[in-house]
Design a protein around this motif. Structure first.
Motif, PDB file in Angstrom:
ATOM      1  N   THR A  60       0.826  -1.206   0.000  1.00  0.00           N
ATOM      2  CA  THR A  60       0.000   0.000   0.000  1.00  0.00           C
ATOM      3  C   THR A  60       0.858   1.253   0.000  1.00  0.00           C
ATOM      4  O   THR A  60       0.543   2.232  -0.691  1.00  0.00           O
ATOM      5  CB  THR A  60      -0.935   0.008   1.220  1.00  0.00           C
ATOM      6  OG1 THR A  60      -1.720  -1.178   1.233  1.00  0.00           O
ATOM      7  CG2 THR A  60      -1.859   1.213   1.187  1.00  0.00           C
ATOM      8  N   CYS A  61       1.934   1.252   0.767  1.00  0.00           N
ATOM      9  CA  CYS A  61       2.820   2.419   0.798  1.00  0.00           C
ATOM     10  C   CYS A  61       3.457   2.669  -0.563  1.00  0.00           C
ATOM     11  O   CYS A  61       3.532   3.816  -1.026  1.00  0.00           O
ATOM     12  CB  CYS A  61       3.901   2.222   1.861  1.00  0.00           C
ATOM     13  SG  CYS A  61       3.343   2.526   3.555  1.00  0.00           S
ATOM     14  N   VAL A  62       3.915   1.628  -1.228  1.00  0.00           N
ATOM     15  CA  VAL A  62       4.535   1.784  -2.547  1.00  0.00           C
ATOM     16  C   VAL A  62       3.512   2.289  -3.558  1.00  0.00           C
ATOM     17  O   VAL A  62       3.788   3.215  -4.343  1.00  0.00           O
ATOM     18  CB  VAL A  62       5.141   0.447  -3.010  1.00  0.00           C
ATOM     19  CG1 VAL A  62       5.606   0.547  -4.472  1.00  0.00           C
ATOM     20  CG2 VAL A  62       6.319   0.052  -2.117  1.00  0.00           C
ATOM     21  N   LEU A  63       2.311   1.712  -3.540  1.00  0.00           N
ATOM     22  CA  LEU A  63       1.266   2.146  -4.474  1.00  0.00           C
ATOM     23  C   LEU A  63       0.850   3.584  -4.202  1.00  0.00           C
ATOM     24  O   LEU A  63       0.671   4.380  -5.141  1.00  0.00           O
ATOM     25  CB  LEU A  63       0.062   1.212  -4.354  1.00  0.00           C
ATOM     26  CG  LEU A  63      -1.141   1.526  -5.264  1.00  0.00           C
ATOM     27  CD1 LEU A  63      -0.730   1.456  -6.729  1.00  0.00           C
ATOM     28  CD2 LEU A  63      -2.290   0.570  -4.975  1.00  0.00           C
ATOM     29  N   GLU A  75       8.426  13.586 -10.496  1.00  0.00           N
ATOM     30  CA  GLU A  75       9.193  12.369 -10.793  1.00  0.00           C
ATOM     31  C   GLU A  75       8.892  11.287  -9.758  1.00  0.00           C
ATOM     32  O   GLU A  75       8.800  11.554  -8.552  1.00  0.00           O
ATOM     33  CB  GLU A  75      10.677  12.692 -10.802  1.00  0.00           C
ATOM     34  CG  GLU A  75      11.574  11.500 -11.127  1.00  0.00           C
ATOM     35  CD  GLU A  75      13.042  11.847 -11.043  1.00  0.00           C
ATOM     36  OE1 GLU A  75      13.869  10.943 -11.266  1.00  0.00           O
ATOM     37  OE2 GLU A  75      13.364  13.023 -10.745  1.00  0.00           O
ATOM     38  N   SER A  76       8.760  10.057 -10.233  1.00  0.00           N
ATOM     39  CA  SER A  76       8.485   8.943  -9.332  1.00  0.00           C
ATOM     40  C   SER A  76       9.677   8.699  -8.408  1.00  0.00           C
ATOM     41  O   SER A  76      10.832   8.714  -8.833  1.00  0.00           O
ATOM     42  CB  SER A  76       8.190   7.675 -10.136  1.00  0.00           C
ATOM     43  OG  SER A  76       8.021   6.570  -9.271  1.00  0.00           O
ATOM     44  N   THR A  77       9.383   8.457  -7.132  1.00  0.00           N
ATOM     45  CA  THR A  77      10.428   8.188  -6.141  1.00  0.00           C
ATOM     46  C   THR A  77      10.305   6.782  -5.562  1.00  0.00           C
ATOM     47  O   THR A  77      10.906   6.488  -4.529  1.00  0.00           O
ATOM     48  CB  THR A  77      10.367   9.221  -5.008  1.00  0.00           C
ATOM     49  OG1 THR A  77       9.034   9.265  -4.473  1.00  0.00           O
ATOM     50  CG2 THR A  77      10.744  10.605  -5.508  1.00  0.00           C
ATOM     51  N   THR A  86       9.115   2.788   4.888  1.00  0.00           N
ATOM     52  CA  THR A  86       7.979   3.305   5.663  1.00  0.00           C
ATOM     53  C   THR A  86       6.935   2.222   5.898  1.00  0.00           C
ATOM     54  O   THR A  86       6.437   2.048   7.016  1.00  0.00           O
ATOM     55  CB  THR A  86       7.342   4.501   4.943  1.00  0.00           C
ATOM     56  OG1 THR A  86       8.296   5.558   4.825  1.00  0.00           O
ATOM     57  CG2 THR A  86       6.123   5.015   5.711  1.00  0.00           C
ATOM     58  N   GLY A  87       6.602   1.479   4.845  1.00  0.00           N
ATOM     59  CA  GLY A  87       5.622   0.408   4.998  1.00  0.00           C
ATOM     60  C   GLY A  87       6.090  -0.684   5.937  1.00  0.00           C
ATOM     61  O   GLY A  87       5.306  -1.188   6.760  1.00  0.00           O
ATOM     62  N   LEU A  88       7.374  -1.037   5.844  1.00  0.00           N
ATOM     63  CA  LEU A  88       7.907  -2.086   6.718  1.00  0.00           C
ATOM     64  C   LEU A  88       7.935  -1.627   8.170  1.00  0.00           C
ATOM     65  O   LEU A  88       7.537  -2.371   9.082  1.00  0.00           O
ATOM     66  CB  LEU A  88       9.311  -2.472   6.252  1.00  0.00           C
ATOM     67  CG  LEU A  88       9.995  -3.626   6.990  1.00  0.00           C
ATOM     68  CD1 LEU A  88       9.141  -4.878   6.976  1.00  0.00           C
ATOM     69  CD2 LEU A  88      11.364  -3.916   6.367  1.00  0.00           C
ATOM     70  N   LEU A  89       8.367  -0.396   8.403  1.00  0.00           N
ATOM     71  CA  LEU A  89       8.407   0.124   9.773  1.00  0.00           C
ATOM     72  C   LEU A  89       7.008   0.241  10.362  1.00  0.00           C
ATOM     73  O   LEU A  89       6.785  -0.067  11.540  1.00  0.00           O
ATOM     74  CB  LEU A  89       9.105   1.479   9.805  1.00  0.00           C
ATOM     75  CG  LEU A  89      10.628   1.463   9.714  1.00  0.00           C
ATOM     76  CD1 LEU A  89      11.175   2.875   9.574  1.00  0.00           C
ATOM     77  CD2 LEU A  89      11.240   0.784  10.929  1.00  0.00           C
ATOM     78  N   ILE A 111       2.066   7.737   3.842  1.00  0.00           N
ATOM     79  CA  ILE A 111       2.663   8.265   2.616  1.00  0.00           C
ATOM     80  C   ILE A 111       1.940   9.512   2.127  1.00  0.00           C
ATOM     81  O   ILE A 111       2.560  10.538   1.830  1.00  0.00           O
ATOM     82  CB  ILE A 111       2.660   7.191   1.511  1.00  0.00           C
ATOM     83  CG1 ILE A 111       3.494   5.981   1.947  1.00  0.00           C
ATOM     84  CG2 ILE A 111       3.196   7.774   0.208  1.00  0.00           C
ATOM     85  CD1 ILE A 111       4.959   6.270   2.155  1.00  0.00           C
ATOM     86  N   GLY A 112       0.613   9.430   2.036  1.00  0.00           N
ATOM     87  CA  GLY A 112      -0.152  10.529   1.447  1.00  0.00           C
ATOM     88  C   GLY A 112      -0.193  11.778   2.304  1.00  0.00           C
ATOM     89  O   GLY A 112      -0.095  12.902   1.785  1.00  0.00           O
TER      90      GLY A 112
END
Length: 333
Positions: A60-63, A75-77, A86-89, A111-112
Motif C-alpha cells: 500500500t505504501c509503494v502504491l 518524478e516517481s520516487t 515506511t511500509g515495513l516500519l 505516505i499521502g
C-alpha cells in the motif's frame, strides 16, 4: 586583452562539494536489511497474520507513493525504496492480528498525508510511520491494543493478552495503593530472569517488530557498522530510559528497555535522517528528550507505552535543537 579560451571550464556551485558514495536507495536498502532479523522474528512468533500485515503495509505504501507522485506530476520516487521502508516500519509497529483494511488506511496516511503532503522525502517534519501509528492508535484504539500471543502461548480459549508494559503499569498502579514492596509484583509481571529472557528473544505479546530485542540489536549493529546511523541517539535514548527506571523504581530498568518500542524506536525511528538533528550534540539532546518523554508518558500517561509520541514530540522540536547546536563558523562572534 581578451583572455585565451581554454579547454577546461570550472563551474561554481553551492555546497556540498564533496559527496559520499552512499545514495538514498543504498541507505534505504541497508535499513531494510537491518530490519530483516526483527521481521523474521515477528513472522516466527506470530505466523501468517504478521506476513499479511507486512505485505499489506509495504504494498500500500509503494502504491500510494506512486499515485501521489503521479497526481502531483512529479518524478516517481518509488525506486529510492523509502516507501518500502515506511511500509515495513509501520507494519512492524502494528499488532499482527489487526484488520488489513486498517493497515491500508494507516499506510495511505503515512505516505499521502505524513510524507507527500509536505513535498516528499526530505520535507516531512514527522516520521511518517510513527505519525501513521499515532493516527491509527487514536482512530482504532481497540484493534491497536489487541495483541496476539506467540503461537506456543495460544490455547483454544485465549488468543489475545496484555503486553508486558500494560501488565507492569496495571500492577504498579495497584502497588502504589498498597504498602507492599515496589518490587514485589514487579517480578511477577516480568517473570524474573525468565521474563527478561522472553523479552530479549521476543516470546511476549506486542507489535510484530518490537518484541525481539536481540533481533533489533543485530539490525542496529549492522547499521552502525555500515555507518548509516551513529551511536548518539540510540545510546542516549536507551541510557535515559534505563537511568530513569533506576531512579523512579517500579519496573526493572532492563525490562523497561526491552519491553515495548524503546529498542525499535531508538535504533530505527528516532535515527531517521529527515526528522532528527544533524549535529552530534543535537543527537544526544534529541535522544535524551525521547527517552525522558517516553518514561514520563509510561509513568504518568494514559497509555502504557509512550515511545511513539515521545519521538513525534521531539521531531517537532528538532529544528530548534539544530538551531542551538550548530557549530559557529571559525572567527564568528
Amino acid at each position: 586583452m581578451k583572455p585565451k579560451d581554454t579547454a577546461e571550464h570550472f563551474i561554481l556551485s553551492s555546497s556540498p562539494h564533496a559527496h559520499a558514495k552512499s545514495s538514498v536507495s543504498r541507505i534505504m536498502l541497508d535499513v531494510i536489511i537491518a530490519l530483516l532479523p526483527t521481521t523474521a522474528a515477528g513472522i516466527f512468533f506470530f505466523g501468517m497474520p504478521a506476513v499479511w500485515t507486512i505485505a499489506t503495509c509495504v504494498a500500500t505504501c509503494v502504491l500510494t507513493e506512486a499515485l501521489c507522485r503521479m497526481a502531483m506530476k512529479r518524478e516517481s520516487t518509488v525506486g529510492d525504496l523509502s516507501a518500502v521502508v515506511t511500509g515495513l516500519l509501520l507494519a512492524l509497529n502494528l499488532p499482527a492480528g489487526i484488520p488489513l483494511w486498517m493497515a491500508v488506511v494507516g499506510s495511505v496516511f503515512a505516505i499521502g498525508v505524513a510524507k507527500q503532503v509536505f513535498g516528499g522525502l526530505g520535507m516531512n517534519p514527522f516520521n511518517p510511520a510513527l505519525a501513521a501509528r499515532a493516527f491509527m492508535l487514536i482512530s482504532f484504539t481497540g484493534p491497536m491494543t489487541t495483541w496476539l500471543k506467540p503461537f506456543w502461548w495460544k490455547t483454544p480459549d485465549a488468543m489475545t493478552t496484555a503486553t508486558p508494559l500494560a501488565s507492569m503499569k496495571t500492577m504498579f498502579a495497584a502497588e502504589a495503593a498498597t504498602t507492599a514492596s515496589p518490587h514485589g509484583l514487579c517480578s511477577a509481571a516480568t517473570g524474573g530472569l525468565e521474563g527478561i529472557w522472553n523479552l530479549a528473544i521476543g516470546n511476549v505479546p506486542g507489535c510484530i517488530g518490537e518484541v525481539s530485542a536481540i533481533a533489533l540489536a543485530i539490525g542496529a549493529v549492522y547499521l552502525l557498522v555500515r555507518k548509516v546511523i551513529t551511536w548518539h541517539i540510540p545510546v542516549s535514548f536507551i541510557a535515559t530510559v534505563f537511568v530513569y527506571s533506576l531512579i523512579a523504581g517500579g519496573a526493572p530498568a532492563m525490562a523497561q528497555v526491552l519491553a515495548g518500542g524503546v529498542m525499535i524506536g531508538a535504533c530505527f525511528m528516532a535515527t531517521d535522517y529527515v526528522t532528527s538533528p544533524t549535529t552530534a550534540k543535537g543527537k544526544l539532546v534529541f535522544g535524551f528528550g525521547c527517552g525522558l518523554l517516553c518514561m514520563l508518558i509510561r509513568q504518568f500517561g494514559g497509555y502504557p507505552e509512550g515511545c511513539s509520541f515521545a519521538i513525534l514530540i521531539m521531531n517537532a522540536v528538532c529544528p530548534l535543537i539544530n538551531r542551538f547546536t550548530q557549530p559557529k563558523p571559525f572567527g564568528a562572534k
